[in-house]
Design a protein around this motif. Structure first.
Motif, mmCIF file in Angstrom:
data_model
loop_
_atom_site.group_PDB
_atom_site.id
_atom_site.type_symbol
_atom_site.label_atom_id
_atom_site.label_comp_id
_atom_site.label_asym_id
_atom_site.label_seq_id
_atom_site.Cartn_x
_atom_site.Cartn_y
_atom_site.Cartn_z
ATOM 1 N N PHE A 1 63.654 36.563 -29.047
ATOM 2 C CA PHE A 1 64.351 35.654 -29.928
ATOM 3 C C PHE A 1 64.261 34.395 -30.083
ATOM 4 O O PHE A 1 64.726 33.442 -30.831
ATOM 5 C CB PHE A 1 65.644 36.237 -30.146
ATOM 6 N N ASP A 2 63.481 33.859 -29.129
ATOM 7 C CA ASP A 2 63.223 32.436 -29.102
ATOM 8 C C ASP A 2 61.924 32.038 -30.085
ATOM 9 O O ASP A 2 61.420 30.837 -29.933
ATOM 10 C CB ASP A 2 63.099 31.716 -27.715
ATOM 11 N N GLN A 3 61.448 33.049 -30.410
ATOM 12 C CA GLN A 3 60.036 32.776 -31.150
ATOM 13 C C GLN A 3 60.199 31.729 -32.149
ATOM 14 O O GLN A 3 59.015 30.668 -32.243
ATOM 15 C CB GLN A 3 59.696 33.962 -32.025
ATOM 16 N N LYS A 4 61.213 31.643 -33.137
ATOM 17 C CA LYS A 4 61.132 30.429 -34.041
ATOM 18 C C LYS A 4 60.969 28.998 -33.336
ATOM 19 O O LYS A 4 60.233 28.356 -33.774
ATOM 20 C CB LYS A 4 62.140 30.723 -35.081
ATOM 21 N N LYS A 5 61.964 28.989 -32.356
ATOM 22 C CA LYS A 5 61.626 27.678 -31.703
ATOM 23 C C LYS A 5 60.383 27.432 -31.049
ATOM 24 O O LYS A 5 59.818 26.457 -30.837
ATOM 25 C CB LYS A 5 62.939 27.445 -30.376
ATOM 26 N N THR A 6 59.932 28.447 -30.217
ATOM 27 C CA THR A 6 58.790 28.202 -29.333
ATOM 28 C C THR A 6 57.689 28.200 -30.349
ATOM 29 O O THR A 6 56.566 27.202 -30.168
ATOM 30 C CB THR A 6 58.617 29.332 -28.580
ATOM 31 N N PHE A 7 57.553 28.724 -31.305
ATOM 32 C CA PHE A 7 56.296 28.751 -32.291
ATOM 33 C C PHE A 7 56.387 27.516 -33.229
ATOM 34 O O PHE A 7 55.105 26.999 -33.579
ATOM 35 C CB PHE A 7 55.974 30.099 -33.011
ATOM 36 N N VAL A 8 57.254 27.119 -33.396
ATOM 37 C CA VAL A 8 57.489 25.871 -34.114
ATOM 38 C C VAL A 8 56.974 24.639 -33.188
ATOM 39 O O VAL A 8 56.211 23.649 -33.541
ATOM 40 C CB VAL A 8 58.658 25.491 -34.869
ATOM 41 N N LYS A 9 57.600 24.565 -31.999
ATOM 42 C CA LYS A 9 57.230 23.718 -30.983
ATOM 43 C C LYS A 9 55.735 23.627 -30.687
ATOM 44 O O LYS A 9 55.112 22.454 -30.578
ATOM 45 C CB LYS A 9 58.106 24.051 -29.877
ATOM 46 N N TYR A 10 55.052 24.779 -30.604
ATOM 47 C CA TYR A 10 53.653 24.298 -30.153
ATOM 48 C C TYR A 10 52.709 24.761 -31.584
ATOM 49 O O TYR A 10 52.790 25.830 -31.955
ATOM 50 C CB TYR A 10 53.330 25.503 -29.033
ATOM 51 N N PRO A 11 51.759 23.919 -31.660
ATOM 52 C CA PRO A 11 51.046 24.191 -33.044
ATOM 53 C C PRO A 11 49.726 25.227 -32.632
ATOM 54 O O PRO A 11 48.675 24.695 -33.053
ATOM 55 C CB PRO A 11 50.372 22.810 -33.311
ATOM 56 N N ALA A 12 49.988 26.232 -32.325
ATOM 57 C CA ALA A 12 49.163 27.313 -31.843
ATOM 58 C C ALA A 12 48.712 28.202 -32.740
ATOM 59 O O ALA A 12 49.808 28.473 -33.478
ATOM 60 C CB ALA A 12 49.216 27.769 -30.622
ATOM 61 N N ALA A 13 47.767 28.962 -32.948
ATOM 62 C CA ALA A 13 47.678 30.299 -33.424
ATOM 63 C C ALA A 13 48.621 31.245 -32.865
ATOM 64 O O ALA A 13 48.445 31.181 -31.617
ATOM 65 C CB ALA A 13 46.208 30.489 -33.661
ATOM 66 N N ILE A 14 48.918 32.302 -33.458
ATOM 67 C CA ILE A 14 49.862 33.371 -32.737
ATOM 68 C C ILE A 14 49.556 34.751 -33.124
ATOM 69 O O ILE A 14 49.177 35.013 -34.176
ATOM 70 C CB ILE A 14 51.521 33.020 -33.330
ATOM 71 N N LEU A 15 49.501 35.461 -32.000
ATOM 72 C CA LEU A 15 49.044 36.988 -32.398
ATOM 73 C C LEU A 15 50.578 37.706 -31.874
ATOM 74 O O LEU A 15 50.767 37.985 -30.810
ATOM 75 C CB LEU A 15 47.800 37.491 -31.654
ATOM 76 N N ALA A 16 51.052 38.384 -32.885
ATOM 77 C CA ALA A 16 52.053 39.456 -32.589
ATOM 78 C C ALA A 16 51.547 40.777 -32.440
ATOM 79 O O ALA A 16 50.863 41.369 -33.462
ATOM 80 C CB ALA A 16 53.086 39.304 -33.536
ATOM 81 N N THR A 17 51.575 41.582 -31.409
ATOM 82 C CA THR A 17 50.758 42.634 -31.049
ATOM 83 C C THR A 17 51.674 43.931 -31.295
ATOM 84 O O THR A 17 51.238 44.885 -31.110
ATOM 85 C CB THR A 17 50.209 42.720 -29.654
ATOM 86 N N SER A 18 53.180 43.906 -31.215
ATOM 87 C CA SER A 18 53.876 45.063 -31.484
ATOM 88 C C SER A 18 55.193 44.640 -31.992
ATOM 89 O O SER A 18 55.249 43.522 -32.656
ATOM 90 C CB SER A 18 53.912 45.628 -30.064
ATOM 91 N N ASN A 19 56.197 45.418 -31.703
ATOM 92 C CA ASN A 19 57.728 45.073 -32.101
ATOM 93 C C ASN A 19 58.287 43.971 -31.480
ATOM 94 O O ASN A 19 57.556 43.368 -30.339
ATOM 95 C CB ASN A 19 58.727 46.364 -31.544
ATOM 96 N N CYS A 20 59.366 43.411 -31.810
ATOM 97 C CA CYS A 20 60.047 42.259 -31.454
ATOM 98 C C CYS A 20 59.285 41.144 -31.882
ATOM 99 O O CYS A 20 58.956 40.012 -31.204
ATOM 100 C CB CYS A 20 60.190 42.369 -29.818
ATOM 101 N N VAL A 21 58.732 41.253 -33.129
ATOM 102 C CA VAL A 21 58.149 40.062 -33.928
ATOM 103 C C VAL A 21 59.276 39.530 -34.879
ATOM 104 O O VAL A 21 59.559 40.570 -35.737
ATOM 105 C CB VAL A 21 56.681 40.326 -34.662
ATOM 106 N N LEU A 22 59.623 38.331 -34.934
ATOM 107 C CA LEU A 22 60.477 37.981 -36.168
ATOM 108 C C LEU A 22 59.592 37.525 -37.324
ATOM 109 O O LEU A 22 58.788 36.923 -37.068
ATOM 110 C CB LEU A 22 61.369 36.940 -35.649
#
Ligand code: SF4
Ligand code: SF4
Length: 496
Positions: A246-267
């Motif tokens: 559940f910290d995805q929104k904070k973490t993914f905004v913080k780091y300008p990386a590409a992101i791969l969500a491979t299963s459940n628990c993607v927001l």
């Protein structure tokens, strides 16, 4: 004044604050920082509205009026909208809830089975059980509550088989995990963050990014990947960013990386990183790119088009990758320490993390444990305490991360080995299981532990919403299942 999130109905209560986001109790909504996000769904302050006194009264009344059951799966459904008191077909509320419980456990099993199948491992016995389980919940098939308890326990056994299958698939494909230190900062270079649970997707991505100047980071439940030799061998698998799902929104905004969500628990992503988010496998998010065939070219191109992350070492180093054989290589030492009174008790504390404020319990519980105790942990619930330096007892680490939620099977193997080592039944061992649950894999694991007749487990952060009084009473009287209360009180109750 309280404020309600218009997206997920979370209520911000100034009396409680939001300690997990560093907001002290007593902080008025207006005084929250502008970048504060809803701890449940991650939207900003602008998506909140004040809760009037009238609304608060209605909220309390609504809470009291919980439905006895809910089923709308056939055309007989009451008023054409849903059977909520008793089924028009005669289905009783407890049966309806046990059917839901079975479906939840089946969903959990399916997730593990899916990842085993990704690596080429299948089992027709598990497939046959899934069919029978689904079929038994069809309209006018099975109205028998005790049979649904039996089916739930069978689901627990099948989940053990499934976790064994997935463990075998992981070990045969990527090697037996070894304890591995994982940095939590960033390395200079382009970056991809991988979240979810699929080792297969991560392995394929590591192959395809070799020599391309892209660093790969794990997030949440992908952390245990670092312990597998065939994944760890890639020097560009460089670390872990962020904590539980559940910290995805904070973490993914913080780091300008590409992101791969491979299963459940993607927001659902915010606009700030939506164009950088890719999904694979079962995960799917509208208006983002889905990769079906493990060809990660679009994700790699995206990563190369983004700015490089800076060299910024993290504050903590995490240790993961304790497989059954590593732990059991210490078994003689463990026996000696237990017999000498130097290890008083083992705790298995883990499961899903949850943004509910009650989940703080797990941090406090582990922090307050005396130094002659050892904690095994797994799944994303570990992020509540896996940055604690708990040291060791004469070479036996006090905090042992055994992996993802499916690695509960390692916990089960270790418990069985301890039982043999000490010549004691599982329930006589100096061991307490403290579970946290959020989604349906945890329901499958709970029934696996119950199918082994493990008694006296603690469960939180709340009791399962689908279990009514009858079901809770059954679990309490047959398995001595206990809701978590206060960490200090529970520890005192366990240790005396
Ligand atoms: S299966 Fe029974 S409980 Fe469910 S909607 Fe049909 S009549 Fe109602
Ligand atoms: S442990 Fe449960 S909540 Fe946590 S990431 Fe895995 S599936 Fe999601």
């Amino acid at each position: 004044m309280k404020y309600r999130c218009l997206v997920c109905d979370y209520i911000y209560d100034p009396e409680k604050g939001d300690p997990d986001s560093g907001i002290e109790p007593g902080t008025e909504f207006e005084d929250l920082p502008d970048d504060w996000l809803c701890p449940i769904c991650g939207v900003g302050k602008e998506q909140f509205a004040p809760v009037t006194e009238e609304e608060e009264k209605t909220l309390k009344e609504e809470e009291k009026k919980a439905l006895d059951m809910f089923c709308y799966q056939c055309s007989q459904t009451a008023k054409g909208t849903g059977c909520t008191v008793i089924g028009v077909c005669g289905k009783q509320p407890t049966v309806a809830r046990l059917q839901d419980n079975l479906l939840f456990a089946i969903k959990g099993i399916s997730a593990y089975l899916y990842h085993a199948r990704e690596l080429g491992y299948t089992d027709p016995e598990i497939d046959a059980f899934l069919e029978r389980g689904f079929y038994s919940t069809l309209t006018n098939v099975n109205f028998d509550a005790p049979d649904f308890i039996k089916l739930a326990l069978e689901a627990g056994e099948m989940n053990i088989k499934t976790m064994q299958l997935l463990k075998k698939a992981h070990i045969k494909t990527y090697g037996e995990p070894v304890p591995t230190e994982v940095p939590t900062g960033t390395k200079k270079g382009h970056a991809i963050i991988v979240t979810g649970h699929s080792m297969k997707a991560l392995a394929e991505l590591l192959k395809q990014t070799e020599g391309k100047g892209i660093n790969i980071y794990t997030h949440s439940e992908m952390l245990p990947a670092h312990g597998y030799p065939e994944l760890h061998k890639y020097p560009h698998l460089v670390g872990q960013l962020g904590k539980a799902w559940f910290d995805q929104k904070k973490t993914f905004v913080k780091y300008p990386a590409a992101i791969l969500a491979t299963s459940n628990c993607v927001l659902l992503p915010t606009d700030e990183y939506k164009d950088r988010l890719f999904t694979s496998g079962v995960a799917m998010i509208p208006d983002t790119t889905h990769i079906d065939d493990y060809d990660f070219t679009p994700l790699i191109e995206k990563a190369l088009s983004l700015p490089e992350l800076p060299e910024e070492p993290g504050e903590t180093v995490l240790t993961t990758g304790f497989g059954a054989s590593t732990i059991l290589s210490l078994k003689d030492k463990i026996k000696e320490l237990v017999e000498a009174g130097k290890i008083r008790r083992f705790f298995l504390v883990g499961g899903c993390d949850s943004p509910l404020p009650q989940a703080k319990y797990y941090t406090e519980f582990v922090e307050k444990l005396p130094e002659d105790t050892v904690v095994l942990t797994l799944a994303c619930g570990k992020y509540r305490f896996n940055d604690l330096d708990m040291g060791d007892i004469e070479g036996v680490p006090r905090l042992i991360d055994i992996g993802q939620c499916n690695d509960a099977i390692v916990g089960i193997d270790v418990v069985a080995a301890l039982s043999e080592l000490f010549g004691l039944e599982i329930n006589e061992l100096p061991l307490t299981i403290v579970l946290s649950w959020m989604e349906q894999k945890a329901a499958a694991i709970l029934w696996s532990l119950l199918s082994l007749d493990i008694k006296g487990m603690y469960i939180g952060p709340i009791l399962p919403g689908w279990a009514n009084e009858d079901i809770i009473n059954y679990l309490v009287s047959n398995y001595d299942l206990k809701p978590i209360s206060d960490p200090e009180k529970d520890i005192k109750e366990i240790l005396g």
